[in-house]
Design a protein around this motif. Structure first.
Motif, PDB file in Angstrom:
ATOM      1  N   CYS A  32      -3.061  -2.389   5.341  1.00 42.01           N
ATOM      2  CA  CYS A  32      -3.898  -1.233   5.335  1.00 42.01           C
ATOM      3  C   CYS A  32      -4.167  -0.605   6.792  1.00 42.01           C
ATOM      4  CB  CYS A  32      -5.321  -1.886   4.992  1.00 42.01           C
ATOM      5  SG  CYS A  32      -6.763  -0.811   5.197  1.00 42.01           S
ATOM      6  N   CYS A  43      -7.726  -1.827   8.235  1.00 44.34           N
ATOM      7  CA  CYS A  43      -8.235  -3.141   8.560  1.00 44.34           C
ATOM      8  C   CYS A  43      -6.971  -4.029   8.546  1.00 44.34           C
ATOM      9  CB  CYS A  43      -9.133  -3.679   7.471  1.00 44.34           C
ATOM     10  SG  CYS A  43      -8.265  -4.147   5.880  1.00 44.34           S
ATOM     11  N   CYS A  62      -7.705  -0.707  -0.915  1.00 52.40           N
ATOM     12  CA  CYS A  62      -7.801  -1.759  -0.011  1.00 52.40           C
ATOM     13  C   CYS A  62      -9.045  -2.624  -0.563  1.00 52.40           C
ATOM     14  CB  CYS A  62      -7.981  -1.632   1.588  1.00 52.40           C
ATOM     15  SG  CYS A  62      -8.011  -3.066   2.336  1.00 52.40           S
ATOM     16  N   CYS A  72     -11.596  -3.160   2.566  1.00 54.79           N
ATOM     17  CA  CYS A  72     -12.335  -2.001   3.464  1.00 54.79           C
ATOM     18  C   CYS A  72     -12.268  -0.800   2.330  1.00 54.79           C
ATOM     19  CB  CYS A  72     -11.761  -1.695   4.691  1.00 54.79           C
ATOM     20  SG  CYS A  72     -10.014  -0.655   4.760  1.00 54.79           S
ATOM     21  N   THR A  98     -10.336   1.545   1.857  1.00 50.63           N
ATOM     22  CA  THR A  98      -9.496   2.436   2.233  1.00 50.63           C
ATOM     23  C   THR A  98      -8.161   2.824   0.996  1.00 50.63           C
ATOM     24  OG1 THR A  98      -9.680   2.234   4.555  1.00 50.63           O
ATOM     25  CG2 THR A  98      -7.676   3.399   3.832  1.00 50.63           C
TER      26      THR A  98
HETATM   27 ZN   LIG Z   1      -8.232  -2.359   4.443  1.00 54.89          ZN
END
Ligand SMILES: [Zn+2]
Ligand SMILES: [Zn+2]
Lengths: 220, 210
Positions: free
Chosen positions: B18, B21, B38, B41, B43
């Motif tokens: 990711c 993160c 993800c 986080c 994303t």
């Molecule tokens: Zn992430």
């Protein structure tokens, strides 16, 4: 898509990830072979860059608010307005909506941005009571919303190109527009320099011990 | 603890991390219209869409045409008594004159005209060969990287909203009319949002790798 045994970072797995194309490489790789992006496990200068841009951004934000943003000349009046002054005047004319838009875009958002970036940068060093996901969200909001502050500079540009009616009325941009634009650009650079992966790294103290151990290993 | 050995037996090309993160995953392409997100986080990592390439090409072409046309046509026209004055996007940028303001004029022109057009052209350069099953264009990787770097600095849509604000500000002073360029920029706002929601960066990099 999860790896069994919970989430762990590329760094913990001894890898380094490309933030541009998400490919991973063995630790120590410096350039991503897939996209050509420079990669670094964590940019240790990142925080310094964040603070450097942050300081210049703030330094430009002060004159942006003190100096006139616009000077307006009509047959009856000639006046210079600061950002806040202009909003207050709009409100006095009953344009509450636009006054609020301007105050939010040019005062609330920039101030909020400075505060959030500073808080995030400090949280990486000193830890934070705020959850990681919350801090990540804050960062994304700042990154997304930062560009929108530029709207004020565009409004000034539009007004001064449009209102050019000879003796009747003219609007001329003031020096604050320049400082404001610089402030927005510097704050955007500050936010971009921040490496959000640091939010997710194990706490700084643990990290320091690990780095010390790593150094000992290398020495030994 | 920082184990330094990669996951045994795992080909690095099958892993993705990711970008926000650094969480490590084994990449598996989700079905069209589904997204791989993800876990910690949120994303979006992979979001392939059927026909996205073709749509992105159409959008990029439209962006180029719109921005170039919008630059030439008047944006707003102001009337006060018998006098009137029209202003185009370039007029707006060039309203900053003299000394340091000249740098600001250049920056404004770049943010609202040159960078959006450049980004759209770069996208076309990268996507056209991929979509039509040709080998990637020369320097396509660098082009896509540049397009991604320019993304936050492409501000045509912000300018469009700024126009609405400017309108209210002068409404007291004079009568204002929208020119054709205003409507072009309004379409642009929508297109920019569409463009970002259709672009799956993972898929593009994957195709450029081949
Ligand atoms: Zn992430
Ligand atoms: Zn890469």
């Amino acid at each position: 898509m999860e790896i069994p045994g919970g989430v762990r970072s590329a760094r913990e797995a001894g890898l380094v990830a490309c933030q541009r194309c998400t490919r991973v490489w063995p630790a120590g790789t410096e350039v991503c072979d897939r996209c050509g992006h420079t990669i670094e496990s964590r940019d240790h200068l990142a925080l310094q860059k964040v603070w450097a841009w942050w300081v210049v951004g703030l330094a430009c934000y002060v004159p942006a608010n003190v100096l006139p943003m616009l000077s307006t000349r009509t047959l009856v009046i000639q006046q210079e307005n600061t950002i806040v002054g202009g909003a207050v005047e709009l409100a006095e004319h009953g344009n509450w909506g636009v006054a609020i838009v301007i105050l939010v875009a040019s005062v609330l958002i920039p101030m909020g941005k400075f505060a959030v970036i500073a808080a995030l940068a400090m949280s990486v060093r000193h830890g934070s009571s705020m959850s990681r996901i919350r801090r990540q969200q804050l960062y994304e909001v700042v990154e997304y919303i930062g560009r929108w502050s530029m709207i004020d500079v565009f409004v000034v540009a539009l007004l001064s190109s449009l209102v050019q009616l000879g003796a009747l009325a003219a609007i001329v941009p003031g020096p604050a527009s320049l400082y404001f634009a610089l402030s927005v650009i510097f704050t955007m650079l500050s936010a971009q320099s921040f490496d959000s992966r640091m939010i997710w790294d194990p706490d700084a103290v643990v990290d320091k011990q690990a780095r010390a151990a790593e150094l000992r290993n290398r020495a030994g | 603890m920082h184990p330094t050995t990669p996951i045994p037996g795992e080909d690095l090309a099958d892993l993705i991390a990711c970008p926000k993160c650094d969480a490590l995953y084994k990449a598996s392409e989700p079905a069209s219209m589904e997204r791989a997100v993800c876990a910690r986080c949120h994303t979006v990592l992979i979001a392939p869409r059927k026909g996205a390439g073709m749509r992105l090409i159409a959008v990029s072409l439209t962006v180029v045409i719109l921005v170039v046309a919008a630059t030439l046509f008047p944006f707003l026209t102001i009337r006060i008594g018998g006098a009137s004055h029209s202003s185009s996007v370039l007029d707006a940028a060039l309203s900053f004159q003299g000394g340091l303001f000249f740098a600001l004029a250049l920056a404004v022109a770049a943010l609202i005209v040159f960078i959006p057009v450049l980004r759209a052209l770069l996208m076309l350069y990268v996507l056209v060969p991929i979509v039509f099953d040709r080998p990637p264009a020369r320097g396509a990787k660098a082009a896509f990287r540049m397009s991604e770097d320019l993304r936050p600095w492409s501000m045509a849509e912000i300018f469009a909203i700024g126009c609405a604000v400017a309108l209210v500000k002068v409404a007291d002073l004079a009568q204002v009319e929208f020119g054709p360029a205003f409507y072009m920029f309004s379409v642009l706002v929508v297109l920019v949002i569409v463009q970002d929601s259709f672009l799956c960066r993972y898929s593009v990099w994957k195709s450029l790798e081949a």
